[in-house]
Design an enzyme around this catalytic site. Structure first.
Site, PDB file in Angstrom:
ATOM      1  N   MET A  31       0.960  -1.186  -0.111  1.00  0.00           N
ATOM      2  CA  MET A  31       0.024  -0.058  -0.012  1.00  0.00           C
ATOM      3  C   MET A  31       0.864   1.398  -0.194  1.00  0.00           C
ATOM      4  O   MET A  31       0.402   2.454   0.347  1.00  0.00           O
ATOM      5  CB  MET A  31      -0.988   0.038   1.127  1.00  0.00           C
ATOM      6  CG  MET A  31      -1.760  -1.225   1.131  1.00  0.00           C
ATOM      7  SD  MET A  31      -3.449  -0.804   2.038  1.00  0.00           S
ATOM      8  CE  MET A  31      -3.096  -0.473   3.827  1.00  0.00           C
ATOM      9  N   HIS A  38       9.223  -3.385   3.417  1.00  0.00           N
ATOM     10  CA  HIS A  38       9.028  -3.679   2.065  1.00  0.00           C
ATOM     11  C   HIS A  38      10.360  -3.502   1.176  1.00  0.00           C
ATOM     12  O   HIS A  38      10.300  -4.619   0.270  1.00  0.00           O
ATOM     13  CB  HIS A  38       8.505  -2.357   1.461  1.00  0.00           C
ATOM     14  CG  HIS A  38       7.074  -1.989   2.101  1.00  0.00           C
ATOM     15  ND1 HIS A  38       6.962  -0.863   3.162  1.00  0.00           N
ATOM     16  CD2 HIS A  38       6.086  -2.388   2.365  1.00  0.00           C
ATOM     17  CE1 HIS A  38       5.803  -0.829   3.536  1.00  0.00           C
ATOM     18  NE2 HIS A  38       5.080  -1.817   2.934  1.00  0.00           N
ATOM     19  N   GLN A  62     -10.411  -2.746   1.825  1.00  0.00           N
ATOM     20  CA  GLN A  62      -9.881  -3.486   2.983  1.00  0.00           C
ATOM     21  C   GLN A  62      -9.891  -2.305   4.348  1.00  0.00           C
ATOM     22  O   GLN A  62      -9.500  -2.739   5.312  1.00  0.00           O
ATOM     23  CB  GLN A  62      -8.508  -4.096   2.973  1.00  0.00           C
ATOM     24  CG  GLN A  62      -7.199  -3.028   2.708  1.00  0.00           C
ATOM     25  CD  GLN A  62      -6.117  -4.031   2.470  1.00  0.00           C
ATOM     26  OE1 GLN A  62      -5.867  -4.195   1.104  1.00  0.00           O
ATOM     27  NE2 GLN A  62      -5.076  -4.156   3.303  1.00  0.00           N
ATOM     28  N   ASP A 151       2.296  -8.828   9.176  1.00  0.00           N
ATOM     29  CA  ASP A 151       0.808  -9.097   9.095  1.00  0.00           C
ATOM     30  C   ASP A 151       0.537 -10.973   8.990  1.00  0.00           C
ATOM     31  O   ASP A 151       0.334 -11.193   7.942  1.00  0.00           O
ATOM     32  CB  ASP A 151       0.367  -8.479   7.846  1.00  0.00           C
ATOM     33  CG  ASP A 151       0.526  -6.963   7.849  1.00  0.00           C
ATOM     34  OD1 ASP A 151      -0.438  -6.499   8.768  1.00  0.00           O
ATOM     35  OD2 ASP A 151       1.192  -6.441   7.179  1.00  0.00           O
ATOM     36  N   ARG A 188       2.288   3.192   9.307  1.00  0.00           N
ATOM     37  CA  ARG A 188       1.610   3.921  10.470  1.00  0.00           C
ATOM     38  C   ARG A 188       2.496   4.404  11.505  1.00  0.00           C
ATOM     39  O   ARG A 188       2.077   5.276  12.298  1.00  0.00           O
ATOM     40  CB  ARG A 188       0.523   3.064  11.047  1.00  0.00           C
ATOM     41  CG  ARG A 188      -0.735   2.776   9.896  1.00  0.00           C
ATOM     42  CD  ARG A 188      -1.723   1.912  10.521  1.00  0.00           C
ATOM     43  NE  ARG A 188      -3.100   1.733   9.563  1.00  0.00           N
ATOM     44  CZ  ARG A 188      -3.249   0.661   8.938  1.00  0.00           C
ATOM     45  NH1 ARG A 188      -2.302  -0.252   9.192  1.00  0.00           N
ATOM     46  NH2 ARG A 188      -4.304   0.719   8.124  1.00  0.00           N
TER      47      ARG A 188
END
Lengths: 292, 292
Positions: A31, A38, A62, A151, A188
């Site tokens: 995202m 990443h 989502q 995740d 975040r």
């Protein structure tokens, strides 16, 4: 590095680069607002495939109605620079309209794995993940797709979809990347105040502590969860969403009374904790037989 | 003609025959007990693709608990003979265990299109279709897949899935093939007694009659459905499950009062009728502006 914003462009370039499917494709769906976590996925994709593809798409399906879709952080320029440094061949950056020209009538839903952890806290979240991953896999046709274990539930859900629907893609789970003090990297984290950033280290610290507790002779699943919760709540602003110990990858809960040192299969200790309006997740996978 | 019973075999042969994806694949998914309707699909697949693939799999997940899964007719030897005559390169004949080694936790569900017609009469039917078609498409990776319009709702559902999930497959709907007296070919026709077989012609006759009625100045959607029902019930043993006039492919119902000669988009007249324990379906698509 080729940047594609439409499906037609993406398909043309992938067809050419993969020589009609003959060269392997490694894929990192994200995202955006990329960080070193990443980057580690991109480097894996680059190292093990002929063609490497990154996608950046903040997938609205989502996010729940009261979640942070609108304020999800974005920085396309910096993302493209990092993708280029990591040697990506193609970056796919579709608009919402390109991905959802009409609202999808089709749902890809995984039962069982999605009623706990983030699936319980974020109803519909994994339906959106299942939908967008199915779409992206059909567009990119990856031989291997790389996902971060931060995740962990998402990895379990996607592996289940791939298994159940016979997708011809290998899912490669990659280790969580952490700041020097242990905080798991997350797009975040940028929202944390200095004070909350300092407190947030309690998540990884409690996971490290649990590694020790879990081997104690009298430790049970229930007691371990209480202890970890207590540890997290030692941070004054931490508000626990969940702390759960589950079998992995089935995500079945353990009996409260189950002795943790006797576990014979991997278990996941997963947590979601809010600091102010920022919700952080973290987890650790504990393997039995000394492999904790 | 290569007959594969396992996924591993199928993939190996398809990879070789398609030269790693360079040659186009035409695919006809069926439940076997093949008739001239299936043969017409196979001939289309053969004519327009480099490699043609048939699958025969009586998919348990699309049958309800009280449906005819156990008595669904099978004749592998005859099916293989017909497939060979139609020039199929590969026939995939998996076992239930090969397709569902574990019960699927993943569902592929289409909303809106599936709550009417056979979706209403057969709850869960199209969920099973969505699941097995997703699996089979991932295994066969067809450029084009051929479906008979007798299952018009199935075609609409599959086209929706392909659109929503970005499957890289073109769905080719093919015309209904009929007996000389008009009865639509179906694997289930074999179950009709001689008496019911004679009466069953009322389905196609009512569809032909509707073609005339639909052009009358005062004909409404509601009246047309009543007239067609009446016509079907002139067969003494016919028990109507549904007769519905719907927009196609959205499958939205028409207003009762809507004048049919004024329709500006295709409509589907679809019916399911039982004779004894055998449920037959048939339909006709009416195009406006003289194209009925």
């Amino acid at each position: 590095m080729i940047v594609c914003r439409t499906i037609v462009e993406l398909k043309e370039h992938l067809y050419a680069l993969s020589e009609g499917g003959k060269r392997s494709i490694g894929y990192v769906p994200t995202m955006g607002y990329l960080h070193e976590g990443h980057a580690s996925l991109m480097r894996e994709a680059k190292a093990h495939n002929d063609v490497s593809v990154l996608s950046i798409f903040v997938n609205p399906t989502q996010f729940g109605p009261n979640e942070d879709l609108d304020r999800y952080p974005r920085d396309e320029e910096r993302d493209l620079k990092l993708a280029d440094e990591c040697g990506m061949d193609v970056v796919f950056l579709p608009t919402v309209h390109e991905m959802y020209p009409t609202p999808s009538k089709t749902s890809v839903i995984v039962g069982g794995l999605t009623d706990r952890l983030c699936g319980a806290s974020r109803p519909g979240h994994f339906d959106g993940v299942g939908l967008v991953v199915s779409k992206l896999f059909h567009l990119v046709k990856p031989d291997r797709a790389y996902f971060g274990m931060k995740d962990a539930q998402q990895v379990a859900v996607i592996e289940q979809i791939v298994h159940d629907l016979n997708f011809d893609t290998i899912i490669v789970p990659c280790a969580i990347v952490r700041e020097p003090d242990g905080l798991a990297l997350s797009s975040r984290n940028v929202f944390l105040s200095a004070e909350h950033r300092a407190q947030a280290v309690v998540l990884s610290q409690s996971l490290d502590q649990a590694r020790i507790w879990i081997q104690e002779d009298t430790m049970t699943a229930g007691l371990l969860q209480s202890r970890v919760k207590e540890r997290i709540e030692s941070a004054p602003d931490a508000i626990i969403d969940y702390v759960e110990l589950l079998r992995y990858p089935s995500l079945e809960p353990l009996e409260e009374e189950e002795l943790t040192y006797k576990l014979d299969a991997p278990v996941l200790l997963a947590m979601a904790v809010k600091f102010g309006t920022t919700r952080l997740i973290d987890n650790s996978l504990y393997h039995p037989s000394g492999g904790v």
